[in-house]
Scaffold this motif. Structure first.
Motif, mmCIF file in Angstrom:
data_model
loop_
_atom_site.group_PDB
_atom_site.id
_atom_site.type_symbol
_atom_site.label_atom_id
_atom_site.label_comp_id
_atom_site.label_asym_id
_atom_site.label_seq_id
_atom_site.Cartn_x
_atom_site.Cartn_y
_atom_site.Cartn_z
ATOM 1 N N ASN A 238 0.827 -1.200 0.000
ATOM 2 C CA ASN A 238 0.000 0.000 0.000
ATOM 3 C C ASN A 238 0.866 1.258 0.000
ATOM 4 N N CYS A 239 1.962 1.216 0.726
ATOM 5 C CA CYS A 239 2.892 2.353 0.735
ATOM 6 C C CYS A 239 3.486 2.571 -0.652
ATOM 7 N N GLU A 240 3.872 1.470 -1.320
ATOM 8 C CA GLU A 240 4.409 1.587 -2.686
ATOM 9 C C GLU A 240 3.371 2.170 -3.646
ATOM 10 N N ARG A 241 2.113 1.716 -3.496
ATOM 11 C CA ARG A 241 1.042 2.185 -4.379
ATOM 12 C C ARG A 241 0.846 3.695 -4.235
ATOM 13 N N LEU A 242 0.878 4.187 -2.998
ATOM 14 C CA LEU A 242 0.706 5.625 -2.768
ATOM 15 C C LEU A 242 1.853 6.430 -3.364
ATOM 16 N N LYS A 243 3.068 5.928 -3.235
ATOM 17 C CA LYS A 243 4.221 6.649 -3.773
ATOM 18 C C LYS A 243 4.187 6.678 -5.294
ATOM 19 N N LEU A 244 3.808 5.545 -5.909
ATOM 20 C CA LEU A 244 3.723 5.498 -7.373
ATOM 21 C C LEU A 244 2.634 6.433 -7.885
ATOM 22 N N ALA A 245 1.483 6.457 -7.196
ATOM 23 C CA ALA A 245 0.396 7.342 -7.613
ATOM 24 C C ALA A 245 0.805 8.806 -7.492
ATOM 25 N N ARG A 246 1.548 9.133 -6.436
ATOM 26 C CA ARG A 246 1.986 10.510 -6.246
ATOM 27 C C ARG A 246 2.954 10.929 -7.352
ATOM 28 N N ILE A 247 3.859 10.030 -7.735
ATOM 29 C CA ILE A 247 4.831 10.356 -8.785
ATOM 30 C C ILE A 247 4.126 10.518 -10.132
ATOM 31 N N LEU A 248 3.180 9.586 -10.438
ATOM 32 C CA LEU A 248 2.445 9.694 -11.706
ATOM 33 C C LEU A 248 1.643 10.985 -11.758
ATOM 34 N N ASN A 249 1.043 11.369 -10.647
ATOM 35 C CA ASN A 249 0.276 12.616 -10.613
ATOM 36 C C ASN A 249 1.197 13.815 -10.809
ATOM 37 N N ASP A 250 2.398 13.771 -10.238
ATOM 38 C CA ASP A 250 3.361 14.861 -10.415
ATOM 39 C C ASP A 250 3.791 14.996 -11.867
ATOM 40 N N PHE A 251 3.778 13.881 -12.600
ATOM 41 C CA PHE A 251 4.126 13.909 -14.026
ATOM 42 C C PHE A 251 2.942 14.285 -14.912
ATOM 43 N N GLY A 252 1.794 14.549 -14.283
ATOM 44 C CA GLY A 252 0.614 14.938 -15.040
ATOM 45 C C GLY A 252 -0.221 13.773 -15.523
ATOM 46 N N MET A 253 0.099 12.568 -15.124
ATOM 47 C CA MET A 253 -0.638 11.377 -15.545
ATOM 48 C C MET A 253 -1.715 11.064 -14.502
ATOM 49 N N LYS A 254 -2.781 11.849 -14.499
ATOM 50 C CA LYS A 254 -3.810 11.736 -13.464
ATOM 51 C C LYS A 254 -4.611 10.449 -13.604
ATOM 52 N N VAL A 255 -4.958 10.057 -14.827
ATOM 53 C CA VAL A 255 -5.728 8.830 -15.030
ATOM 54 C C VAL A 255 -4.906 7.618 -14.613
ATOM 55 N N ALA A 256 -3.611 7.631 -14.931
ATOM 56 C CA ALA A 256 -2.730 6.527 -14.535
ATOM 57 C C ALA A 256 -2.580 6.473 -13.014
ATOM 58 N N ALA A 257 -2.531 7.650 -12.375
ATOM 59 C CA ALA A 257 -2.429 7.687 -10.919
ATOM 60 C C ALA A 257 -3.675 7.088 -10.277
ATOM 61 N N VAL A 258 -4.868 7.408 -10.841
ATOM 62 C CA VAL A 258 -6.115 6.846 -10.321
ATOM 63 C C VAL A 258 -6.150 5.337 -10.586
ATOM 64 N N ALA A 259 -5.672 4.910 -11.760
ATOM 65 C CA ALA A 259 -5.691 3.485 -12.122
ATOM 66 C C ALA A 259 -4.857 2.646 -11.154
ATOM 67 N N ILE A 260 -3.708 3.184 -10.745
ATOM 68 C CA ILE A 260 -2.870 2.401 -9.819
ATOM 69 C C ILE A 260 -3.461 2.384 -8.418
ATOM 70 N N LEU A 261 -4.165 3.456 -8.045
ATOM 71 C CA LEU A 261 -4.847 3.448 -6.751
ATOM 72 C C LEU A 261 -6.019 2.474 -6.766
ATOM 73 N N CYS A 262 -6.632 2.282 -7.950
ATOM 74 C CA CYS A 262 -7.786 1.391 -8.071
ATOM 75 C C CYS A 262 -7.401 -0.083 -7.911
ATOM 76 N N GLN A 263 -6.118 -0.401 -7.825
ATOM 77 C CA GLN A 263 -5.709 -1.785 -7.561
ATOM 78 C C GLN A 263 -6.075 -2.205 -6.139
ATOM 79 N N ASP A 264 -6.304 -1.231 -5.273
ATOM 80 C CA ASP A 264 -6.788 -1.505 -3.919
ATOM 81 C C ASP A 264 -8.297 -1.664 -3.982
ATOM 82 N N GLU A 265 -8.833 -2.759 -3.466
ATOM 83 C CA GLU A 265 -10.267 -3.036 -3.570
ATOM 84 C C GLU A 265 -11.115 -1.987 -2.867
ATOM 85 N N ARG A 266 -10.580 -1.361 -1.813
ATOM 86 C CA ARG A 266 -11.342 -0.320 -1.129
ATOM 87 C C ARG A 266 -11.518 0.902 -2.021
ATOM 88 N N VAL A 267 -10.433 1.280 -2.724
ATOM 89 C CA VAL A 267 -10.513 2.420 -3.630
ATOM 90 C C VAL A 267 -11.437 2.086 -4.803
#
Length: 198
Positions: free
Chosen positions: A109-138
């Motif tokens: 979960n920590c790795e997922r949050l860091k990857l989503a933050r980096i993708l969002n910083d690069f402007g890849m918002k849909v990709a950031a949401v997609a990686i967060l969606c790997q968590d069943e709660r999200v």
């Protein structure tokens, strides 16, 4: 006063007697022990020319065991704060042997949050949401909000159609199946249409 001291000195000289060793004991270790004292009864008298000799041998064995050093569990050092790992170690100590070991575990979960933050910083918002969606709660919260997670490059209603078609790919698939079974039990059954005959 001078005569009093002289008189006391004379009395002490008269009353003083010499003390001699009553018996000598010899042991194997080489040290001699003199036993003295006025003992009465139990005395043994030897005729002239006779002697008594006693030899004593003593053996002492000591077997001393000490506990081994305490088993120490290894420590885990992450070296930096930007690491999604948790260390764990344990040790067991008995009288004869001690065992210890350690291992580190990755926090997904920590790795997922860091990857989503980096993708969002690069402007890849849909990709950031997609990686967060790997968590069943999200994933479930996105469905409940009416904004389904992206799938195969599709978003919105098109993504929802694909999720309904390929529902086994959902991260929350097991919980989703259980929820659908419970909904079917509480849904009212529609009445069968009546057949009209002429």
């Amino acid at each position: 006063m001078k005569y009093l001291y002289t008189l006391l000195f004379m009395i002490l000289l008269v009353c003083t007697t010499s003390a001699y060793s009553a018996e000598t004991q010899t042991n194997v270790s080489g040290s001699n022990t003199s036993i003295e004292g006025g003992y009465t009864g139990g005395a043994t008298t030897y005729e002239s020319g006779s002697s008594s000799s006693t030899t004593t041998n003593s053996t002492s064995n000591s077997n001393i065991r000490s506990a081994p050093p305490t088993s120490s569990a290894p420590s885990y050092n992450s070296m930096t704060q930007d690491v999604c790992a948790v260390g764990a170690s344990a040790g067991v100590q008995t009288f004869g042997v001690g065992i210890s070991g350690g291992k580190h575990f990755i926090d997904k979960n920590c790795e997922r949050l860091k990857l989503a933050r980096i993708l969002n910083d690069f402007g890849m918002k849909v990709a950031a949401v997609a990686i967060l969606c790997q968590d069943e709660r999200v994933f479930e919260s996105m469905i409940q909000a009416g904004t389904p997670c992206p799938i195969d490059g599709k978003i919105g209603k098109q993504a929802m159609k694909l999720w309904e078609k390929y529902d086994f790919e959902r991260p929350d698939y097991k919980a989703y199946v259980q929820r659908m079974k419970k909904r079917k039990k509480v849904e009212p059954k529609l009445p069968k249409p009546e057949l009209h005959t002429r």
